[in-house]
Design a protein around this motif. Structure first.
Motif, short mmCIF file in Angstrom:
data_model
loop_
_atom_site.label_atom_id
_atom_site.label_comp_id
_atom_site.label_asym_id
_atom_site.label_seq_id
_atom_site.Cartn_x
_atom_site.Cartn_y
_atom_site.Cartn_z
N GLU A 1 4.96 -3.06 37.63
CA GLU A 1 5.45 -1.68 37.67
C GLU A 1 5.02 -1.01 38.98
O GLU A 1 5.79 -0.27 39.60
N GLY A 2 3.79 -1.28 39.41
CA GLY A 2 3.28 -0.69 40.65
C GLY A 2 4.04 -1.15 41.87
O GLY A 2 4.38 -0.35 42.75
N THR A 3 4.33 -2.46 41.95
CA THR A 3 5.10 -3.00 43.08
C THR A 3 6.49 -2.39 43.10
O THR A 3 7.00 -2.01 44.16
N PHE A 4 7.10 -2.28 41.92
CA PHE A 4 8.43 -1.68 41.81
C PHE A 4 8.42 -0.24 42.33
O PHE A 4 9.26 0.13 43.14
N LYS A 5 7.47 0.57 41.86
CA LYS A 5 7.40 1.97 42.26
C LYS A 5 7.20 2.12 43.77
O LYS A 5 7.86 2.93 44.42
N LYS A 6 6.27 1.34 44.33
CA LYS A 6 5.99 1.43 45.77
C LYS A 6 7.20 0.98 46.60
O LYS A 6 7.56 1.63 47.58
N SER A 7 7.82 -0.11 46.19
CA SER A 7 8.99 -0.61 46.93
C SER A 7 10.14 0.39 46.84
O SER A 7 10.80 0.66 47.85
N ASN A 8 10.37 0.92 45.66
CA ASN A 8 11.44 1.89 45.47
C ASN A 8 11.17 3.14 46.32
O ASN A 8 12.07 3.66 46.97
N GLN A 9 9.93 3.59 46.33
CA GLN A 9 9.55 4.77 47.11
C GLN A 9 9.77 4.52 48.61
O GLN A 9 10.29 5.37 49.31
N ARG A 10 9.37 3.36 49.10
CA ARG A 10 9.55 3.02 50.52
C ARG A 10 11.02 2.97 50.89
O ARG A 10 11.41 3.42 51.97
N MET A 11 11.83 2.38 50.02
CA MET A 11 13.27 2.28 50.30
C MET A 11 13.90 3.68 50.32
O MET A 11 14.69 4.00 51.21
N LYS A 12 13.53 4.51 49.34
CA LYS A 12 14.07 5.88 49.27
C LYS A 12 13.67 6.70 50.50
O LYS A 12 14.45 7.50 51.00
#
Length: 185
Positions: free
Chosen positions: A113-124
């Motif tokens: 979940e943490g990797t998903f959130k960080k990756s999503n945040q960076r992409m956004k």
């Protein structure tokens, strides 16, 4: 005998659909309701295919013949016109493919979940505002480098590597799905 505009205008619907030939494989299909459409039958890799070119009178006889000529050239070059048409339809945006990829990674338990959130945040924060709306198959190396430039100028090399890494996975995922992307890592 090749069709003429006069002959096309005189065509009346019948109890069964009609196939009225022109030349070079082109014909007009007349439905039982009177709707007419330009079609062409061809064989590709041993399979019979039918391609609808357009509706008459929206597409004139002259336009249909020109389009048919383009199809003949494609067939001589061993290009399947139907497959080419499918590939040229609107492709999903970079953002759509990236979100699908990241959600799949999370659901498949490949990411936490943490990797998903960080990756999503960076992409956004970094890529979606610049190339997010572009069809993924139209993003060039230049577009991608321009999108990465502000991040690189900040001097956060770890974030640059992570964003570039996720983007590379997104482009690979698009290629695996059959969405031909010019960027291959």
């Amino acid at each position: 005998m090749p069709l003429t505009d006069t002959r096309l205008k005189a065509i009346k619907p019948k109890d069964k659909p009609q196939k009225i030939t022109d030349k070079d494989g082109l014909y007009v299909h007349v439905s039982t309701t009177g709707h007419m459409s330009w079609r062409r039958d061809y064989r590709f890799n041993g399979k019979r295919q039918t391609l609808t070119l357009g509706k008459y009178p929206i597409m004139s006889l002259k336009e249909a013949r020109i389009k048919n000529g383009e199809i003949i050239v494609q067939l001589h070059k061993s290009i399947d016109p139907k497959a080419l048409r499918e590939r040229s339809k609107t492709k999903p945006s970079f953002k759509e493919v990236a979100e699908e990829f990241m959600n799949k990674q999370l659901r498949g338990k490949k990411w936490t979940e943490g990797t998903f959130k960080k990756s999503n945040q960076r992409m956004k924060a970094n890529l979606f505002p610049v190339i997010g709306r572009q069809p993924i198959n139209e993003i060039t190396t230049h577009d991608f480098l321009e999108a990465m430039k502000p991040l690189e100028e900040k001097g956060v090399s770890a974030t640059v590597r992570k964003v570039r890494g996720v983007a590379a996975q997104v482009f690979d995922y698009a290629n695996i799905k059959g969405i031909e992307s010019p960027l291959i890592y």
